[in-house]
Design a protein around this motif. Sequence first.
Motif, PDB file in Angstrom:
ATOM      1  N   ILE A 231       0.839  -1.197   0.000  1.00 50.43           N
ATOM      2  CA  ILE A 231       0.000   0.000   0.000  1.00 50.43           C
ATOM      3  C   ILE A 231       0.876   1.250   0.000  1.00 50.43           C
ATOM      4  O   ILE A 231       0.666   2.170  -0.789  1.00 50.43           O
ATOM      5  CB  ILE A 231      -0.948   0.008   1.220  1.00 50.43           C
ATOM      6  N   ARG A 232       1.878   1.282   0.862  1.00 54.82           N
ATOM      7  CA  ARG A 232       2.768   2.437   0.971  1.00 54.82           C
ATOM      8  C   ARG A 232       3.519   2.667  -0.348  1.00 54.82           C
ATOM      9  O   ARG A 232       3.689   3.795  -0.787  1.00 54.82           O
ATOM     10  CB  ARG A 232       3.756   2.267   2.125  1.00 54.82           C
ATOM     11  N   CYS A 233       3.947   1.602  -0.976  1.00 60.93           N
ATOM     12  CA  CYS A 233       4.656   1.703  -2.247  1.00 60.93           C
ATOM     13  C   CYS A 233       3.748   2.287  -3.330  1.00 60.93           C
ATOM     14  O   CYS A 233       4.148   3.185  -4.069  1.00 60.93           O
ATOM     15  CB  CYS A 233       5.177   0.331  -2.650  1.00 60.93           C
ATOM     16  N   LEU A 234       2.527   1.796  -3.414  1.00 70.60           N
ATOM     17  CA  LEU A 234       1.593   2.272  -4.429  1.00 70.60           C
ATOM     18  C   LEU A 234       1.161   3.718  -4.157  1.00 70.60           C
ATOM     19  O   LEU A 234       0.979   4.501  -5.091  1.00 70.60           O
ATOM     20  CB  LEU A 234       0.394   1.332  -4.525  1.00 70.60           C
TER      21      LEU A 234
ATOM     22  N   PRO B 152       3.393  -6.922 -11.174  1.00 70.96           N
ATOM     23  CA  PRO B 152       1.993  -7.141 -11.523  1.00 70.96           C
ATOM     24  C   PRO B 152       1.724  -8.600 -11.852  1.00 70.96           C
ATOM     25  O   PRO B 152       2.567  -9.267 -12.456  1.00 70.96           O
ATOM     26  CB  PRO B 152       1.771  -6.249 -12.743  1.00 70.96           C
ATOM     27  N   THR B 153       0.552  -9.075 -11.452  1.00 71.92           N
ATOM     28  CA  THR B 153       0.192 -10.469 -11.706  1.00 71.92           C
ATOM     29  C   THR B 153      -1.069 -10.617 -12.549  1.00 71.92           C
ATOM     30  O   THR B 153      -1.371 -11.720 -12.984  1.00 71.92           O
ATOM     31  CB  THR B 153      -0.008 -11.226 -10.381  1.00 71.92           C
ATOM     32  N   CYS B 154      -1.796  -9.547 -12.781  1.00 69.99           N
ATOM     33  CA  CYS B 154      -3.019  -9.598 -13.592  1.00 69.99           C
ATOM     34  C   CYS B 154      -2.734  -8.991 -14.959  1.00 69.99           C
ATOM     35  O   CYS B 154      -2.118  -7.922 -15.045  1.00 69.99           O
ATOM     36  CB  CYS B 154      -4.147  -8.829 -12.918  1.00 69.99           C
ATOM     37  N   PRO B 155      -3.187  -9.630 -16.032  1.00 67.98           N
ATOM     38  CA  PRO B 155      -2.871  -9.165 -17.387  1.00 67.98           C
ATOM     39  C   PRO B 155      -3.309  -7.729 -17.677  1.00 67.98           C
ATOM     40  O   PRO B 155      -2.583  -6.983 -18.329  1.00 67.98           O
ATOM     41  CB  PRO B 155      -3.626 -10.143 -18.293  1.00 67.98           C
ATOM     42  N   ASP B 156      -4.479  -7.320 -17.188  1.00 73.97           N
ATOM     43  CA  ASP B 156      -4.976  -5.983 -17.516  1.00 73.97           C
ATOM     44  C   ASP B 156      -4.406  -4.898 -16.607  1.00 73.97           C
ATOM     45  O   ASP B 156      -4.658  -3.715 -16.808  1.00 73.97           O
ATOM     46  CB  ASP B 156      -6.500  -5.949 -17.478  1.00 73.97           C
ATOM     47  N   MET B 157      -3.599  -5.277 -15.639  1.00 72.74           N
ATOM     48  CA  MET B 157      -3.056  -4.308 -14.699  1.00 72.74           C
ATOM     49  C   MET B 157      -2.092  -3.332 -15.372  1.00 72.74           C
ATOM     50  O   MET B 157      -2.055  -2.151 -15.036  1.00 72.74           O
ATOM     51  CB  MET B 157      -2.354  -5.017 -13.548  1.00 72.74           C
TER      52      MET B 157
ATOM     53  N   CYS C 104      -3.579  -7.690  -7.403  1.00 70.80           N
ATOM     54  CA  CYS C 104      -2.851  -8.021  -8.635  1.00 70.80           C
ATOM     55  C   CYS C 104      -1.360  -7.716  -8.556  1.00 70.80           C
ATOM     56  O   CYS C 104      -0.716  -7.510  -9.590  1.00 70.80           O
ATOM     57  CB  CYS C 104      -3.462  -7.254  -9.805  1.00 70.80           C
ATOM     58  N   VAL C 105      -0.811  -7.645  -7.349  1.00 71.79           N
ATOM     59  CA  VAL C 105       0.625  -7.433  -7.216  1.00 71.79           C
ATOM     60  C   VAL C 105       1.192  -8.412  -6.201  1.00 71.79           C
ATOM     61  O   VAL C 105       0.509  -8.863  -5.290  1.00 71.79           O
ATOM     62  CB  VAL C 105       0.989  -5.985  -6.790  1.00 71.79           C
ATOM     63  N   ARG C 106       2.459  -8.729  -6.412  1.00 73.10           N
ATOM     64  CA  ARG C 106       3.184  -9.553  -5.444  1.00 73.10           C
ATOM     65  C   ARG C 106       4.551  -8.930  -5.236  1.00 73.10           C
ATOM     66  O   ARG C 106       5.031  -8.151  -6.058  1.00 73.10           O
ATOM     67  CB  ARG C 106       3.299 -10.995  -5.913  1.00 73.10           C
ATOM     68  N   ASP C 107       5.165  -9.280  -4.119  1.00 71.08           N
ATOM     69  CA  ASP C 107       6.508  -8.789  -3.813  1.00 71.08           C
ATOM     70  C   ASP C 107       7.532  -9.700  -4.474  1.00 71.08           C
ATOM     71  O   ASP C 107       7.382 -10.913  -4.470  1.00 71.08           O
ATOM     72  CB  ASP C 107       6.752  -8.799  -2.302  1.00 71.08           C
TER      73      ASP C 107
END
Length: 127
Positions: free
Chosen positions: A49-52, A78-83, A68-71
């Motif tokens: 959250i802080r990063c975004l 990003p992990t979701c195609p439309d992201m 849709c994000v992972r560390d």
Amino acid sequence: MRIGELSRRTGVNQRLLRYYEEQGLLRPERLASGYREYGEDDVRVVGRIRCLLAAGLNTATIATLLPCVRDDDERLVPTCPDMLAHLSRERDRISGAIEELLHSRSMLDTVIGAGTDAGVFHPAGAG
């Protein structure tokens, strides 16, 4: 862990953690006593959250993108195609805001310069 511990571990004050919950960014379990109970994953979620937020995104956008994000080695992936398309639109929005701010600064520089040339204005530190 309770909210005080999450606050200590993330450096985010408790009031802001409650706000994140109100915005749907955090979903702590509630004990029978009403206390919030956070897990280890919540420490990582607060970091995301802080990063975004630091990237210029608002909490409504973050709520959409957070699943849709992972560390990955101290960065978000990003992990979701439309992201990526969504992030590109956000980047364009931020770029537009930067251009507007640069234009505003240029206008102020012009006014300040005219005042200084006329002997009306002496910027702080100018001698």
